[in-house]
Write a protein that holds these residues in place. Structure first.
Motif, PDB file in Angstrom:
ATOM      1  N   UNK A   7      17.285 -12.585   0.226  1.00 29.24           N
ATOM      2  CA  UNK A   7      17.955 -13.658  -0.373  1.00 29.24           C
ATOM      3  C   UNK A   7      17.352 -14.162  -1.541  1.00 29.24           C
ATOM      4  N   UNK A   8      18.372 -14.390  -2.826  1.00 26.52           N
ATOM      5  CA  UNK A   8      19.594 -14.269  -2.795  1.00 26.52           C
ATOM      6  C   UNK A   8      19.963 -12.762  -2.909  1.00 26.52           C
ATOM      7  N   UNK A   9      21.312 -12.513  -3.084  1.00 24.57           N
ATOM      8  CA  UNK A   9      21.808 -11.080  -3.441  1.00 24.57           C
ATOM      9  C   UNK A   9      21.653 -10.874  -4.955  1.00 24.57           C
ATOM     10  N   UNK A  10      22.334 -11.823  -5.482  1.00 22.71           N
ATOM     11  CA  UNK A  10      22.295 -11.933  -7.150  1.00 22.71           C
ATOM     12  C   UNK A  10      21.621 -13.142  -7.412  1.00 22.71           C
ATOM     13  N   UNK A  11      21.066 -13.230  -8.899  1.00 20.89           N
ATOM     14  CA  UNK A  11      20.511 -14.147  -9.269  1.00 20.89           C
ATOM     15  C   UNK A  11      20.421 -13.945 -10.886  1.00 20.89           C
ATOM     16  N   UNK A  12      20.786 -15.217 -11.701  1.00 20.50           N
ATOM     17  CA  UNK A  12      20.638 -15.158 -13.385  1.00 20.50           C
ATOM     18  C   UNK A  12      19.691 -16.109 -13.380  1.00 20.50           C
ATOM     19  N   UNK A  13      18.467 -15.767 -14.262  1.00 13.63           N
ATOM     20  CA  UNK A  13      17.504 -16.748 -14.800  1.00 13.63           C
ATOM     21  C   UNK A  13      17.401 -16.796 -16.160  1.00 13.63           C
ATOM     22  N   UNK A  14      17.019 -18.219 -16.547  1.00 17.68           N
ATOM     23  CA  UNK A  14      16.662 -18.201 -18.004  1.00 17.68           C
ATOM     24  C   UNK A  14      15.172 -17.885 -18.226  1.00 17.68           C
ATOM     25  N   UNK A  15      14.927 -17.191 -19.479  1.00 12.79           N
ATOM     26  CA  UNK A  15      13.541 -17.032 -19.683  1.00 12.79           C
ATOM     27  C   UNK A  15      12.635 -18.327 -19.594  1.00 12.79           C
ATOM     28  N   UNK A  16      11.532 -18.005 -18.837  1.00 12.12           N
ATOM     29  CA  UNK A  16      10.587 -19.089 -18.469  1.00 12.12           C
ATOM     30  C   UNK A  16      10.951 -19.840 -17.478  1.00 12.12           C
ATOM     31  N   UNK A  17      11.932 -19.625 -16.644  1.00  5.74           N
ATOM     32  CA  UNK A  17      12.174 -20.319 -15.461  1.00  5.74           C
ATOM     33  C   UNK A  17      11.464 -19.438 -14.192  1.00  5.74           C
ATOM     34  N   UNK A  18      11.335 -20.099 -13.053  1.00  8.18           N
ATOM     35  CA  UNK A  18      10.670 -19.309 -11.941  1.00  8.18           C
ATOM     36  C   UNK A  18      11.484 -19.565 -10.726  1.00  8.18           C
ATOM     37  N   UNK A  19      11.241 -18.517 -10.013  1.00  8.07           N
ATOM     38  CA  UNK A  19      12.207 -18.455  -8.708  1.00  8.07           C
ATOM     39  C   UNK A  19      11.313 -17.625  -7.607  1.00  8.07           C
TER      40      UNK A  19
END
Lengths: 116, 111
Positions: A7-19
């Motif tokens: 998880x997750x199946x899809x994700x969009x991140x902005x530059x500099x974010x963490x996950x």
């Protein structure tokens, strides 16, 4: 058995974010792996683990971190996301006895990550 | 570092024709695993070879491991539309579990 779940199946991140990408297996496998697959390319090993508490770098570890506190879970952490980390991420697990025999890897369905 | 090259990169065949993909390494391999990935899917294990010169068959698929354990091949006889996908080889060097995947061969089967 669910096998390997991600998880997750899809994700969009902005530059500099963490996950954190989550990976769980219910097959009691000792080995777990994280791969990335860029469009039209093969899989590259990011990190792997031979058991709880033990992790090691693969071919492309920069920009990622992992931990393995339990047999079942092997999360992948992205710090300071960059566009170059746009990819599909696969988690896999396998069993290997102390004799060192190699067994097949079971893959999760993948997480498609876009960094913009 | 270890590299595993796979050829060809793409192959289009008419249904019923044969197909072969080759996997080559500059170093001796502990094992070879073959995986199939359908479009949009995840890799699925097909087979593993560990012995020098080993040949294994699964219905229309024949897998070989070279005598020097530096190359391998996957041959599909009389392809079907269900064979569509990308075929990857993967291997490790002795004493490690760091898998290196080949670049893959994308197979398209024309009906």
């Amino acid at each position: 058995n669910a096998g390997v779940t991600q998880t997750p199946k899809f994700r969009i991140l902005k530059i500099g974010q963490s996950m954190t990408l989550q990976c769980t297996q219910d097959m009691n496998h000792n080995y777990m792996y994280w791969y990335r697959q860029d469009p039209g390319m093969g899989l590259k090993l990011i990190y792997y683990s031979v058991g709880a508490g033990i992790t090691d770098k693969g071919e492309v570890p920069n920009g990622y971190n992992v931990s393995r506190s339990t047999t079942e879970d092997f999360p992948l952490r992205l710090e300071l996301a960059a566009p170059s980390q746009t990819s599909v991420y696969f988690c896999a697990s396998s069993y290997s006895p102390p004799s060192g025999v190699y067994y097949e890897q079971y893959f999760g369905p993948g997480t498609r990550l876009t960094v913009t | 570092g270890q590299q595993v090259m796979q050829i060809p990169q793409y192959q289009h065949v008419q249904e019923g024709e044969d197909f072969t993909t080759y996997c080559n390494s500059s170093t001796t391999l502990s094992n070879i695993q073959w995986y199939k990935q359908r479009p949009g899917g995840h890799p699925v294990f097909l087979i593993q070879l560990v012995k020098s010169g080993e040949v294994k068959k699964q219905k229309r698929l024949t897998f070989q491991f070279g005598e020097a354990k530096k190359n391998s091949s996957l041959h599909i006889t009389a392809t079907q539309t269900t064979d569509v996908g990308t075929y990857f080889c993967a291997s490790t060097t002795s004493g490690t579990y760091k898998y290196i995947f080949g670049t893959g061969t994308r197979l398209k089967v024309l009906a």
